[in-house]
Design an enzyme around this catalytic site. Structure first.
Site, PDB file in Angstrom:
ATOM      1  N   ASP A  72      58.967 -37.670  49.919  1.00  0.00           N
ATOM      2  CA  ASP A  72      59.772 -38.801  49.452  1.00  0.00           C
ATOM      3  C   ASP A  72      61.200 -38.384  49.120  1.00  0.00           C
ATOM      4  O   ASP A  72      61.529 -37.196  49.100  1.00  0.00           O
ATOM      5  CB  ASP A  72      59.114 -39.479  48.235  1.00  0.00           C
ATOM      6  N   ASP A 141      50.680 -42.330  36.346  1.00  0.00           N
ATOM      7  CA  ASP A 141      49.923 -43.561  36.611  1.00  0.00           C
ATOM      8  C   ASP A 141      49.056 -43.436  37.866  1.00  0.00           C
ATOM      9  O   ASP A 141      48.551 -44.434  38.377  1.00  0.00           O
ATOM     10  CB  ASP A 141      50.886 -44.756  36.758  1.00  0.00           C
ATOM     11  N   HIS A 143      50.077 -42.303  40.882  1.00  0.00           N
ATOM     12  CA  HIS A 143      50.732 -42.492  42.187  1.00  0.00           C
ATOM     13  C   HIS A 143      50.820 -41.180  42.953  1.00  0.00           C
ATOM     14  O   HIS A 143      50.985 -40.118  42.392  1.00  0.00           O
ATOM     15  CB  HIS A 143      52.099 -43.181  42.064  1.00  0.00           C
ATOM     16  N   GLU A 148      53.508 -46.324  44.425  1.00  0.00           N
ATOM     17  CA  GLU A 148      53.259 -46.880  43.103  1.00  0.00           C
ATOM     18  C   GLU A 148      51.968 -47.704  43.109  1.00  0.00           C
ATOM     19  O   GLU A 148      51.482 -48.093  44.184  1.00  0.00           O
ATOM     20  CB  GLU A 148      54.442 -47.769  42.701  1.00  0.00           C
TER      21      GLU A 148
END
Ligand code: GLP
Length: 264
Positions: A72, A141, A143, A148
């Protein structure tokens, strides 16, 4: 899914570096084809990268026939920005190993046409024959890359809007100000990661405990994109004691028993 639980992040990182080195060396012993390696950013892989650098310096490993694709990149900050993933990867790994510059691929978050940039990234991965191994981390979280929560589990490389949580967590690299963290990024998709022949995920520290619990014991769900590993034939989570604090005792015992039985 295998879960390798080490005492601390240093031991886990050493395991991961040796594993990657073994895979690269093994492929080189049977074919001239390059090893295609997916790579991640974040603080988690730093010790693994340091060990890979040491191996190259001590002539135990070479990246001359390795092709890398990073997961990314932020949208809209210059490549030279110290927190761009271009800067991070060169600083933390590429500047210290023998990889040819043309073998390095990182998404261009400043491309004039971001959708086209993402399409071409997927095409470049396919041209190289797909990933041999994808090394990743995980967000608090759950990801994976910048996929996401509520990213499709069949997603491919694309632009994404970051959650307020991710911008808050990553603000530690941007002077503590969540608004200084870019709002958008380009990311490989969940299916780009799971298309790899092998996936190795690093997770250290208690902040990752909920993500690991959801990914390992929870349902396969777009709410925790790391749960995609449940559908992968060859995935390993390399973690430490702190990051498995939310697992059930029986799950923990089982993974330790597998490690012992298989001598991992
Ligand atoms: C970012 C990256 C992820 C990385 C995550 C965890 O969100 N896009 O690829 O896994 O951070 O970072 P850290 O290792 O610093 O906890």
């Amino acid at each position: 899914m295998k879960v390798i639980i080490r005492n601390n992040s240093s031991e886990g990182s050493l395991w991961a570096a040796r594993h990657i080195a073994e895979r690269i060396t093994r492929k080189a012993s049977v074919t001239d084809k390059p090893f295609v390696l997916g790579l991640c950013t974040g603080s988690t892989p730093l010790e693994t990268y340091a060990e890979l650098i040491r191996m190259v310096k001590d002539c135990e490993l070479s990246f001359r026939n390795v092709i890398t694709f990073n997961m990314d990149e932020y949208v809209g900050i210059p490549e030279e920005h110290p927190e761009s993933y271009h800067s991070f990867m060169h600083r933390s790994l590429f500047d210290h190993i023998d990889i040819p510059e043309e073998n390095i691929h990182i998404l261009n978050g400043n491309a004039p046409d971001l959708e086209k940039e993402c399409r071409e990234y997927e095409e470049a991965i396919s041209r190289e024959g797909g990933f041999d191994l994808f090394l990743g981390g995980v967000g608090e979280d759950g990801h994976i890359a910048f996929n996401e929560p509520f990213s499709s589990l069949s997603s491919r490389t694309r632009p994404i809007t970051l959650t307020a949580d991710t911008r808050r967590v990553n603000s530690r690299f941007f002077g503590g100000d969540p608004d200084a963290v870019p709002a958008k990024a380009l990311t490989v998709g969940v299916a780009t990661v799971t298309s790899s022949q092998e996936v190795v995920i690093l997770a250290f520290g208690s902040k990752k405990a909920r993500a690991l619990r959801d990914a390992i014991e929870g349902p396969l769900s777009h709410a925790c994109t790391l749960s995609c590993l449940q559908n992968h034939p060859c995935s390993t989570i390399v973690c430490d004691e702190d990051s498995v604090g939310e697992l059930k005792v029986n799950s923990y015992r089982y993974f330790k028993a597998v490690e012992e039985a298989e001598g991992m």
